[in-house]
Scaffold this motif. Structure first.
Motif, PDB file in Angstrom:
ATOM      1  N   UNK A   1       7.393  -4.082   9.266  1.00 53.21           N
ATOM      2  CA  UNK A   1       6.155  -3.768   9.995  1.00 53.21           C
ATOM      3  C   UNK A   1       5.198  -3.133   9.124  1.00 53.21           C
ATOM      4  N   UNK A   2       3.993  -3.524   9.413  1.00 50.63           N
ATOM      5  CA  UNK A   2       2.834  -2.910   8.575  1.00 50.63           C
ATOM      6  C   UNK A   2       1.812  -2.427   9.946  1.00 50.63           C
ATOM      7  N   UNK A   3       1.818  -1.075  10.394  1.00 52.91           N
ATOM      8  CA  UNK A   3       1.104  -0.652  11.196  1.00 52.91           C
ATOM      9  C   UNK A   3      -0.206  -0.218  10.701  1.00 52.91           C
ATOM     10  N   UNK A   4      -1.515  -0.700  11.189  1.00 50.20           N
ATOM     11  CA  UNK A   4      -2.578  -0.589  10.237  1.00 50.20           C
ATOM     12  C   UNK A   4      -3.433   0.448  11.365  1.00 50.20           C
ATOM     13  N   UNK A   5      -4.207   1.525  10.988  1.00 51.42           N
ATOM     14  CA  UNK A   5      -5.119   2.299  11.710  1.00 51.42           C
ATOM     15  C   UNK A   5      -6.280   2.605  10.913  1.00 51.42           C
TER      16      UNK A   5
ATOM     17  N   UNK B   1      13.808  -5.059  -3.768  1.00 55.15           N
ATOM     18  CA  UNK B   1      12.549  -4.378  -4.437  1.00 55.15           C
ATOM     19  C   UNK B   1      12.023  -3.423  -3.271  1.00 55.15           C
ATOM     20  N   UNK B   2      10.982  -2.670  -3.713  1.00 57.23           N
ATOM     21  CA  UNK B   2      10.170  -1.795  -2.731  1.00 57.23           C
ATOM     22  C   UNK B   2       8.751  -2.677  -2.248  1.00 57.23           C
ATOM     23  N   UNK B   3       8.894  -2.910  -0.776  1.00 53.85           N
ATOM     24  CA  UNK B   3       7.827  -3.925  -0.402  1.00 53.85           C
ATOM     25  C   UNK B   3       6.600  -3.176   0.193  1.00 53.85           C
ATOM     26  N   UNK B   4       5.308  -3.614  -0.139  1.00 55.70           N
ATOM     27  CA  UNK B   4       3.996  -2.810  -0.077  1.00 55.70           C
ATOM     28  C   UNK B   4       3.443  -3.884   0.922  1.00 55.70           C
ATOM     29  N   UNK B   5       2.638  -3.268   2.030  1.00 55.66           N
ATOM     30  CA  UNK B   5       1.523  -4.153   2.707  1.00 55.66           C
ATOM     31  C   UNK B   5       0.267  -3.671   2.342  1.00 55.66           C
TER      32      UNK B   5
ATOM     33  N   UNK C   1      -3.689   0.238   0.948  1.00 50.43           N
ATOM     34  CA  UNK C   1      -2.048  -0.086   0.464  1.00 50.43           C
ATOM     35  C   UNK C   1      -1.384   0.815   1.460  1.00 50.43           C
ATOM     36  N   UNK C   2      -0.210   0.595   1.884  1.00 44.24           N
ATOM     37  CA  UNK C   2       0.845   1.372   2.459  1.00 44.24           C
ATOM     38  C   UNK C   2       1.660   1.822   1.320  1.00 44.24           C
ATOM     39  N   UNK C   3       2.617   3.137   1.844  1.00 41.35           N
ATOM     40  CA  UNK C   3       3.533   3.657   0.832  1.00 41.35           C
ATOM     41  C   UNK C   3       4.592   2.934   0.301  1.00 41.35           C
ATOM     42  N   UNK C   4       4.934   1.773   1.152  1.00 46.83           N
ATOM     43  CA  UNK C   4       6.058   0.953   0.567  1.00 46.83           C
ATOM     44  C   UNK C   4       7.233   1.133   1.493  1.00 46.83           C
TER      45      UNK C   4
ATOM     46  N   UNK D   1       0.821   1.851   7.454  1.00 48.52           N
ATOM     47  CA  UNK D   1       2.391   2.596   7.220  1.00 48.52           C
ATOM     48  C   UNK D   1       3.703   1.213   7.586  1.00 48.52           C
ATOM     49  N   UNK D   2       4.286   1.163   6.579  1.00 49.42           N
ATOM     50  CA  UNK D   2       5.171   0.295   6.539  1.00 49.42           C
ATOM     51  C   UNK D   2       6.602   0.653   7.256  1.00 49.42           C
ATOM     52  N   UNK D   3       7.283  -0.016   7.633  1.00 50.80           N
ATOM     53  CA  UNK D   3       8.822   0.332   8.251  1.00 50.80           C
ATOM     54  C   UNK D   3       9.741  -0.888   8.302  1.00 50.80           C
ATOM     55  N   UNK D   4      10.724  -0.701   8.405  1.00 51.33           N
ATOM     56  CA  UNK D   4      11.715  -1.910   8.627  1.00 51.33           C
ATOM     57  C   UNK D   4      12.843  -2.160   7.428  1.00 51.33           C
ATOM     58  N   UNK D   5      12.388  -1.428   6.354  1.00 51.74           N
ATOM     59  CA  UNK D   5      13.251  -1.793   5.155  1.00 51.74           C
ATOM     60  C   UNK D   5      14.680  -1.116   5.435  1.00 51.74           C
ATOM     61  N   UNK D   6      15.716  -1.451   4.490  1.00 52.41           N
ATOM     62  CA  UNK D   6      17.039  -0.837   4.794  1.00 52.41           C
ATOM     63  C   UNK D   6      17.718  -1.772   3.716  1.00 52.41           C
TER      64      UNK D   6
END
Length: 125
Positions: free
Chosen positions: A21-25, A92-96, A115-118, A5-10
């Motif tokens: 950030x890219x939170x992995x679980x 751009x849309x950033x993906x982890x 892959x995350x959702x971006x 799950x990515x976050x922090x864009x804007x």
């Protein structure tokens, strides 16, 4: 089930900074590599940066070298992409992504299994 799950864009002005950030679980990622890719409208997905989850080896595209920093916090199972001196062309849309690509293919999207959702990054001029 593995989740990224990515976050922090804007939205940020040129010259500004953002930290993604890219939170992995779902599994232990100590043997994996983490990559960041981006895709702008009408363009193919491109490699940005990558590192091995349990080591310090890093790789960057020349487009961001010296401006972006990839890192991880193993205790939190979270990866980061610090983006400084942002330019409009970084929009751009950033993906982890996480996977086990061989180091020689660390910049290839095909080497990553998860892959995350971006998260969208928009840099205004």
């Amino acid at each position: 089930q593995v989740q990224l799950v990515e976050s922090g864009g804007g939205l940020v002005q040129a010259g500004g900074s953002l930290r993604l950030s890219c939170a992995a679980s779902g599994r232990a990622f100590s043997s994996y590599a983490m990559g960041w890719f981006r895709q702008a409208p009408g363009k193919e997905r491109e490699f940005v940066a990558a590192l091995r989850w349990s080591a310090s080896n890093t790789k960057y595209t020349d487009l961001v070298k010296g401006r972006f920093i990839i890192s991880i916090n193993n205790a939190k199972n979270t990866g980061y992409l610090q983006m400084n001196s942002l330019k409009p062309e970084d929009t751009a849309r950033y993906f982890c992504a996480a996977g086990r690509p061989i180091w020689g293919n660390i910049d290839s999207a095909g080497g990553y299994s998860y892959w995350g959702q971006g998260t969208q990054v928009t840099v205004s001029s």
